[in-house]
Design a protein around this motif. Structure first.
Motif, PDB file in Angstrom:
ATOM      1  N   ASP A 125       0.542  -8.052   0.535  1.00  0.00           N
ATOM      2  CA  ASP A 125       0.922  -7.245   1.758  1.00  0.00           C
ATOM      3  C   ASP A 125      -0.113  -6.380   2.345  1.00  0.00           C
ATOM      4  OD1 ASP A 125       2.135  -5.353   3.582  1.00  0.00           O
ATOM      5  OD2 ASP A 125       3.856  -4.760   2.223  1.00  0.00           O
ATOM      6  N   VAL A 126      -0.564  -6.811   3.675  1.00  0.00           N
ATOM      7  CA  VAL A 126      -1.611  -6.344   4.320  1.00  0.00           C
ATOM      8  C   VAL A 126      -1.287  -5.533   5.439  1.00  0.00           C
ATOM      9  CG1 VAL A 126      -3.431  -7.920   3.393  1.00  0.00           C
ATOM     10  CG2 VAL A 126      -2.107  -8.376   5.509  1.00  0.00           C
ATOM     11  N   THR A 127      -0.075  -5.044   5.427  1.00  0.00           N
ATOM     12  CA  THR A 127       0.421  -4.200   6.652  1.00  0.00           C
ATOM     13  C   THR A 127      -0.295  -3.062   6.873  1.00  0.00           C
ATOM     14  OG1 THR A 127       2.637  -5.147   6.251  1.00  0.00           O
ATOM     15  CG2 THR A 127       2.555  -3.405   7.707  1.00  0.00           C
ATOM     16  N   GLU A 128      -0.625  -2.470   5.837  1.00  0.00           N
ATOM     17  CA  GLU A 128      -1.419  -1.010   6.098  1.00  0.00           C
ATOM     18  C   GLU A 128      -2.745  -1.057   6.181  1.00  0.00           C
ATOM     19  OE1 GLU A 128      -0.246   2.042   6.175  1.00  0.00           O
ATOM     20  OE2 GLU A 128       1.929   1.098   6.089  1.00  0.00           O
ATOM     21  N   LYS A 131      -3.126  -2.227   9.896  1.00  0.00           N
ATOM     22  CA  LYS A 131      -2.908  -0.691  10.799  1.00  0.00           C
ATOM     23  C   LYS A 131      -4.188  -0.075  10.638  1.00  0.00           C
ATOM     24  CE  LYS A 131      -0.080   3.268  10.777  1.00  0.00           C
ATOM     25  NZ  LYS A 131       1.048   4.189   9.974  1.00  0.00           N
ATOM     26  N   ILE A 132      -4.750   0.016   9.475  1.00  0.00           N
ATOM     27  CA  ILE A 132      -6.072   0.860   9.434  1.00  0.00           C
ATOM     28  C   ILE A 132      -6.903   0.079  10.440  1.00  0.00           C
ATOM     29  CG2 ILE A 132      -7.763   1.483   7.926  1.00  0.00           C
ATOM     30  CD1 ILE A 132      -6.096   2.040   5.871  1.00  0.00           C
ATOM     31  N   GLU A 133      -7.125  -1.287  10.277  1.00  0.00           N
ATOM     32  CA  GLU A 133      -8.118  -2.024  11.172  1.00  0.00           C
ATOM     33  C   GLU A 133      -7.807  -1.780  12.568  1.00  0.00           C
ATOM     34  OE1 GLU A 133      -7.589  -5.959   9.459  1.00  0.00           O
ATOM     35  OE2 GLU A 133      -8.625  -5.787   7.828  1.00  0.00           O
ATOM     36  N   CYS A 134      -6.488  -1.874  13.024  1.00  0.00           N
ATOM     37  CA  CYS A 134      -6.197  -1.804  14.333  1.00  0.00           C
ATOM     38  C   CYS A 134      -6.550  -0.362  14.572  1.00  0.00           C
ATOM     39  CB  CYS A 134      -4.611  -1.772  14.400  1.00  0.00           C
ATOM     40  SG  CYS A 134      -4.149  -3.497  14.521  1.00  0.00           S
ATOM     41  N   GLU A 135      -6.306   0.657  13.892  1.00  0.00           N
ATOM     42  CA  GLU A 135      -6.668   2.170  14.303  1.00  0.00           C
ATOM     43  C   GLU A 135      -8.262   2.282  14.347  1.00  0.00           C
ATOM     44  OE1 GLU A 135      -5.236   4.178  10.961  1.00  0.00           O
ATOM     45  OE2 GLU A 135      -3.256   4.695  12.041  1.00  0.00           O
TER      46      GLU A 135
END
Length: 357
Positions: A125-128, A131-135
């Motif tokens: 699971d790489v969702t977080e 998300k951090i990469e997008c931020e």
């Protein structure tokens, strides 16, 4: 090698290994039915072990695994490549919500018979992480926008400063032409050249768009400006510039430019009291890592016949000394009947000639 007494022992060990894997993990047969699933798989996706084993993967739960991208992955990519790592699948899972999974899979065949195979499938699971990469990417974009705005404002400020300096220089020159006192006229012209040296830095910054100036080009244009405004036809004087390639910050360029201005003005005014056909002022700038050396020399009459050329007193000399101190440099002068040389040296610099290179 472990000697299993029966097939049940081997299956027990295999299931224990599967359960030990921290990431969700399942084993599929060649028809994509679940042979085994790790405890982490059941905990993550809220599945019942009894309802999972032996069922088609696509039919688990309410069909949440019937994902087009997953079908392509299992039915097309794995048979062709036997293994695949980092295949990304994004899906809205019941109870979990939108998740981004990286799939790692390997096909295991037995006895060289591709019809007898299993697929080992692991989920990360790489969702977080995404998300951090997008931020971070969004922050980077915002930072780039702010830097771009800062650059535009800086260039506008430099442009306005340069224009203001040009206006001041023009006023000083007009005043110099209007006054009757020769001493006042000379002082106003000197002030005009000092302002012009700073204006030249600002012009270079505006053209380059960065806070770094190519030193050779800067000194050449500065000396060209001094020559055109101060050297008359009655005594032609060549001003030559030799500089190592390199860039300097605008703060250092201002100080260096003012030093060159003062020393060149002094040489123009006092080194050639009589006409000399080969009169020349040489400006050299050497760089050795963080150290540097500036030399302004002439082939004039030297200090002995030049009582006005000052090295220990006067406004011009005071300016040079003060600027050299700000640049962590020292000022030295050598003078003889064949000319004068003033060097401004950063403390640890040793020129090629001194080192015998």
């Amino acid at each position: 090698m472990i000697d299993f007494q029966n097939i049940e022992d081997a299956q027990t060990l295999a299931q224990a290994i599967v359960n030990t894997i921290p990431e969700p993990f399942i084993v599929l047969d060649d028809q994509f039915c679940v042979l085994a699933a790790s405890r982490s798989f059941h905990e993550t996706f809220k599945s019942d072990p009894e309802d999972t084993r032996g069922r088609l993967l696509y039919a688990l739960g309410d069909g949440q695994w019937d994902i087009p991208a997953l079908r392509v992955f299992l039915e097309t990519i794995i048979p062709e490549q036997a293994s695949m790592e980092g295949f990304e699948v994004a899906y809205d899972f019941p109870e979990l919500g939108h998740r981004i999974m990286l799939l790692n899979a390997r096909q295991v065949t037995y006895g060289g018979d591709s019809s007898r195979s299993t697929i080992l499938l692991a989920f990360t699971d790489v969702t977080e992480r995404r998300k951090i990469e997008c931020e971070k990417e969004e922050l980077l974009k915002q930072t780039e926008q702010l830097l771009h705005q800062k650059e535009i404002l800086l260039q506008e400020m430099q442009h306005r400063v340069a224009n203001s300096l040009q206006i001041i220089a023009s006023i000083l020159l007009l005043k110099a032409r209007a006054v009757t006192s020769e001493e006042t006229r000379r002082d106003l012209r000197d002030a005009h050249q000092r302002v012009m040296s700073v204006a030249e830095v600002q012009r270079h910054l505006h053209v380059s768009g960065i806070d770094q100036i190519e030193v050779g080009s800067y000194l050449a244009k500065l000396c060209g400006s001094l020559a055109s405004s101060m050297i008359g036809e009655s005594q032609p004087i060549a001003i030559n510039v030799i500089a190592d390639e390199g860039r300097i910050g605008s703060d250092k360029a201002v100080g260096l430019g003012l030093i060159v201005t003062e020393l060149v003005i002094n040489a123009i005014k006092y080194a050639f009291p009589v006409v000399k056909s080969d009169a020349v002022i040489l400006v050299t700038y050497e760089i050795r890592g963080p150290d540097w050396k500036l030399i302004v020399s002439d082939n004039g009459v030297g200090k002995q016949a030049d009582g006005a050329a000052e090295t220990s007193g006067g406004l011009g000399t005071a300016i040079v000394q003060a600027l050299a101190k700000q640049l962590d440099a020292r000022v030295d002068m050598v003078s003889s009947p064949s000319g004068t040389s003033v060097s401004v040296t950063r403390a640890t610099f040793m020129s090629q000639l001194q080192r015998g290179v």
